[in-house]
Write a protein that holds these residues in place. Structure first.
Motif, PDB file in Angstrom:
ATOM      1  N   THR A 123       8.301  13.707   3.321  1.00  0.00           N
ATOM      2  CA  THR A 123       7.415  14.528   4.147  1.00  0.00           C
ATOM      3  C   THR A 123       6.990  15.792   3.396  1.00  0.00           C
ATOM      4  N   ALA A 124       7.971  16.445   2.741  1.00  0.00           N
ATOM      5  CA  ALA A 124       7.666  17.697   2.044  1.00  0.00           C
ATOM      6  C   ALA A 124       6.770  17.478   0.831  1.00  0.00           C
ATOM      7  N   LYS A 125       6.896  16.322   0.190  1.00  0.00           N
ATOM      8  CA  LYS A 125       6.201  16.078  -1.072  1.00  0.00           C
ATOM      9  C   LYS A 125       5.085  15.053  -0.952  1.00  0.00           C
ATOM     10  N   ARG A 126       4.685  14.710   0.260  1.00  0.00           N
ATOM     11  CA  ARG A 126       3.733  13.614   0.431  1.00  0.00           C
ATOM     12  C   ARG A 126       2.424  13.805  -0.339  1.00  0.00           C
ATOM     13  N   PRO A 127       1.843  14.998  -0.402  1.00  0.00           N
ATOM     14  CA  PRO A 127       0.599  15.134  -1.189  1.00  0.00           C
ATOM     15  C   PRO A 127       0.756  14.716  -2.643  1.00  0.00           C
ATOM     16  N   PHE A 128       1.912  15.046  -3.242  1.00  0.00           N
ATOM     17  CA  PHE A 128       2.162  14.637  -4.620  1.00  0.00           C
ATOM     18  C   PHE A 128       2.357  13.131  -4.709  1.00  0.00           C
ATOM     19  N   LEU A 129       3.112  12.571  -3.776  1.00  0.00           N
ATOM     20  CA  LEU A 129       3.435  11.150  -3.805  1.00  0.00           C
ATOM     21  C   LEU A 129       2.212  10.286  -3.548  1.00  0.00           C
ATOM     22  N   ALA A 130       1.278  10.808  -2.777  1.00  0.00           N
ATOM     23  CA  ALA A 130       0.071  10.056  -2.448  1.00  0.00           C
ATOM     24  C   ALA A 130      -1.048  10.284  -3.454  1.00  0.00           C
ATOM     25  N   GLY A 131      -0.773  11.094  -4.486  1.00  0.00           N
ATOM     26  CA  GLY A 131      -1.791  11.353  -5.495  1.00  0.00           C
ATOM     27  C   GLY A 131      -2.904  12.256  -5.011  1.00  0.00           C
ATOM     28  N   PRO A 150       0.834  -1.209   0.000  1.00  0.00           N
ATOM     29  CA  PRO A 150       0.000   0.000   0.000  1.00  0.00           C
ATOM     30  C   PRO A 150       0.868   1.258   0.000  1.00  0.00           C
ATOM     31  N   ARG A 151       0.527   2.222  -0.853  1.00  0.00           N
ATOM     32  CA  ARG A 151       1.341   3.438  -0.982  1.00  0.00           C
ATOM     33  C   ARG A 151       1.463   4.169   0.356  1.00  0.00           C
ATOM     34  N   ALA A 152       0.373   4.312   1.095  1.00  0.00           N
ATOM     35  CA  ALA A 152       0.437   5.051   2.360  1.00  0.00           C
ATOM     36  C   ALA A 152       1.411   4.397   3.330  1.00  0.00           C
ATOM     37  N   GLN A 153       1.385   3.089   3.405  1.00  0.00           N
ATOM     38  CA  GLN A 153       2.284   2.368   4.309  1.00  0.00           C
ATOM     39  C   GLN A 153       3.737   2.538   3.875  1.00  0.00           C
ATOM     40  N   VAL A 154       3.961   2.492   2.585  1.00  0.00           N
ATOM     41  CA  VAL A 154       5.319   2.681   2.059  1.00  0.00           C
ATOM     42  C   VAL A 154       5.834   4.078   2.397  1.00  0.00           C
ATOM     43  N   LEU A 155       5.003   5.093   2.205  1.00  0.00           N
ATOM     44  CA  LEU A 155       5.425   6.460   2.505  1.00  0.00           C
ATOM     45  C   LEU A 155       5.709   6.631   3.989  1.00  0.00           C
ATOM     46  N   ASP A 156       4.912   5.989   4.829  1.00  0.00           N
ATOM     47  CA  ASP A 156       5.157   6.048   6.277  1.00  0.00           C
ATOM     48  C   ASP A 156       6.559   5.550   6.608  1.00  0.00           C
ATOM     49  N   VAL A 157       6.937   4.429   5.997  1.00  0.00           N
ATOM     50  CA  VAL A 157       8.240   3.839   6.288  1.00  0.00           C
ATOM     51  C   VAL A 157       9.366   4.663   5.664  1.00  0.00           C
ATOM     52  N   LEU A 158       9.172   5.142   4.443  1.00  0.00           N
ATOM     53  CA  LEU A 158      10.207   5.954   3.802  1.00  0.00           C
ATOM     54  C   LEU A 158      10.465   7.244   4.572  1.00  0.00           C
ATOM     55  N   GLU A 159       9.469   7.764   5.232  1.00  0.00           N
ATOM     56  CA  GLU A 159       9.663   8.969   6.038  1.00  0.00           C
ATOM     57  C   GLU A 159      10.623   8.740   7.199  1.00  0.00           C
ATOM     58  N   LEU A 160      10.821   7.494   7.569  1.00  0.00           N
ATOM     59  CA  LEU A 160      11.718   7.181   8.677  1.00  0.00           C
ATOM     60  C   LEU A 160      13.177   7.107   8.244  1.00  0.00           C
ATOM     61  N   GLY A 161      13.433   7.066   6.932  1.00  0.00           N
ATOM     62  CA  GLY A 161      14.785   6.850   6.441  1.00  0.00           C
ATOM     63  C   GLY A 161      15.420   8.088   5.849  1.00  0.00           C
ATOM     64  N   ARG A 162      16.449   7.857   5.026  1.00  0.00           N
ATOM     65  CA  ARG A 162      17.254   8.947   4.464  1.00  0.00           C
ATOM     66  C   ARG A 162      16.451   9.860   3.549  1.00  0.00           C
ATOM     67  N   ILE A 201       8.517  18.287  -9.020  1.00  0.00           N
ATOM     68  CA  ILE A 201       9.500  17.217  -9.159  1.00  0.00           C
ATOM     69  C   ILE A 201       9.043  15.922  -8.496  1.00  0.00           C
ATOM     70  N   ALA A 202       8.215  16.009  -7.460  1.00  0.00           N
ATOM     71  CA  ALA A 202       7.755  14.793  -6.792  1.00  0.00           C
ATOM     72  C   ALA A 202       6.958  13.901  -7.719  1.00  0.00           C
ATOM     73  N   VAL A 203       6.302  14.496  -8.708  1.00  0.00           N
ATOM     74  CA  VAL A 203       5.501  13.700  -9.641  1.00  0.00           C
ATOM     75  C   VAL A 203       6.400  12.772 -10.449  1.00  0.00           C
ATOM     76  N   ALA A 204       7.669  13.185 -10.676  1.00  0.00           N
ATOM     77  CA  ALA A 204       8.604  12.321 -11.402  1.00  0.00           C
ATOM     78  C   ALA A 204       8.860  11.019 -10.658  1.00  0.00           C
ATOM     79  N   ALA A 205       8.653  11.030  -9.347  1.00  0.00           N
ATOM     80  CA  ALA A 205       8.847   9.811  -8.556  1.00  0.00           C
ATOM     81  C   ALA A 205       7.643   8.886  -8.622  1.00  0.00           C
ATOM     82  N   THR A 206       6.556   9.351  -9.209  1.00  0.00           N
ATOM     83  CA  THR A 206       5.328   8.545  -9.220  1.00  0.00           C
ATOM     84  C   THR A 206       4.962   8.058 -10.614  1.00  0.00           C
ATOM     85  N   VAL A 207       5.802   8.349 -11.616  1.00  0.00           N
ATOM     86  CA  VAL A 207       5.462   7.946 -12.976  1.00  0.00           C
ATOM     87  C   VAL A 207       5.450   6.429 -13.061  1.00  0.00           C
ATOM     88  N   PRO A 208       4.649   5.875 -13.955  1.00  0.00           N
ATOM     89  CA  PRO A 208       4.542   4.415 -14.036  1.00  0.00           C
ATOM     90  C   PRO A 208       5.880   3.762 -14.347  1.00  0.00           C
TER      91      PRO A 208
END
Length: 386
Positions: free
Chosen positions: A207-215, A189-201, A261-268
């Motif tokens: 955190t700054a781009k979460r609205p874009f990353l979560a669609g 699940p994307r939300a769970q992945v973002l939660d964990v990625l927020e804990l790392g490097r 730029i965050a949208v570039a991380a979400t392209v298929p």
């Protein structure tokens, strides 16, 4: 040291408008101009850049690239007084920065900024300032209204350091893209992945781009666009004459270049059509059936590399003849993986790692999209690690 009374901001895009608004809010008299003709409620504007410059003790450039800087400075040169500070915050190539400094004289300060719209609005930019000491000192009150100042030896160095800083950002965006693609492939699940990625490097970026990353960012304004970052990476690759994965990775994403730029991380992920010949190639090795290789390769393909100390260049028929039509005895212990695929219109490159018994192979593929839209392998080169 005298603070300029009127500041002309030439370029009211995202960053130019944010800086002009910040300066206005801090009591500076700002006159803005933009080629688009767009006006901003918070900033006094004029339709003529020369009119803004004629009134100003400091001219702040916030333009897209080097050619835009040259063009605008040429337009206002006749009304630009020799003692007027030209403060260029634009991101340009090192050679362009040197040329702009040479043409503009001792009142030119090259001052690219680190940070995007929120930092500009908060006066928290980090600014790389290069120029004569007197010019930098005269510009310092304005610079310190926008953020913290770090002195740099010359305009070329300031421009180069800005590109290096943006390269690290591009690397983070591409690393985030890879993480999200792999997570999607694993069905996480994307939300769970973002939660964990927020804990790392990558946490700050996530955190700054979460609205874009979560669609969820349909109504959120882009702060730094894909097109602008791609432009910066192309400048860096050209200036350094060194391979730069970020330049290719951001150059042609299936996303709007005006998107954040965050949208570039979400392209298929790469389309299955590109992967299919690579998967057919893997099936050929897994089964020993050359029919899979004929499915994967163009009939004109060559397979090349070093074998027993000699260079070989097999035509497809010769390569297929190496396979007996049955799996290798140790197939159960063998493994293969696709490491990278880069698509550029109708051509693509791919890298694969094959672990076959005691041998490790690196395969490099050139693929083309043939007539009818199907992808095939045009050529393969390999290296055998014993």
């Amino acid at each position: 040291m005298t603070t300029p009374h009127t500041i002309a901001v030439l370029g009211l895009g995202r960053m130019g408008n944010a800086m002009a608004t910040r300066l206005t809010a801090q009591g500076r008299h700002v006159v803005g101009w933009t080629r688009s003709g767009r006006t901003e409620d918070a900033v006094e504007t004029t339709a003529d850049p020369a009119e803004a410059v004629a009134k100003a003790g400091l001219v702040l450039l916030a333009l897209f690239d080097g050619p835009a800087c040259r063009q605008v400075l040429d337009e206002v040169r006749d009304v630009l007084r020799t003692d007027t500070i030209v403060l260029n915050t634009s991101t340009v190539a090192p050679a362009e920065a040197s040329e702009l400094a040479r043409r503009s004289g001792p009142s030119y300060v090259h001052a690219p900024v680190l940070g995007s719209v929120p930092a500009a609005a908060a006066g928290a930019l980090r600014i790389l300032a290069a120029g004569d000491h007197d010019a930098v000192d005269r510009a310092r009150p304005v610079l310190e209204t926008l953020g913290t100042v770090r002195r740099v030896d010359d305009a070329s160095t300031a421009a180069a350091l800005k590109l290096i800083a943006n390269n690290s950002l591009a690397g983070a965006v591409l690393a985030l893209r890879d993480s999200l693609r792999q997570a999607d492939a694993l069905g996480l699940p994307r939300a769970q992945v973002l939660d964990v990625l927020e804990l790392g490097r990558l946490g700050g970026l996530v955190t700054a781009k979460r609205p874009f990353l979560a669609g969820e960012a349909a109504a959120v304004t882009a702060e730094f666009t894909i097109g602008a970052l791609a432009k910066d990476m192309a400048l860096l690759a050209a200036a350094s004459n060194t391979p730069l994965r970020g330049a290719a990775g951001l150059a042609d994403p299936p996303a709007d270049p005006e998107a954040d730029i965050a949208v570039a991380a979400t392209v298929p992920a790469v389309a299955d059509a590109v992967l299919e010949p690579l998967r057919a190639y893997m099936r050929g090795h897994a089964t020993g059936d050359p029919a899979h290789f004929r499915e994967a390769f163009l009939p004109t393909a060559h397979i090349e590399g070093m074998r027993d100390g000699a260079f070989v260049s097999w035509r497809l028929d010769e390569y297929c003849a190496l396979f007996p039509g049955r799996p290798a005895p140790d197939e159960a212990t063998r493994s293969r993986r696709i490491d990278a695929v880069d698509v550029h219109g109708t051509v693509a490159t791919a890298t694969m790692t094959l672990r076959h018994g005691a041998d490790l192979f690196t395969d490099i593929f050139l693929l083309v999209r043939a007539d009818g839209g199907g992808w095939r392998i045009a050529n393969k080169a390999y290296h055998r690690h014993s």
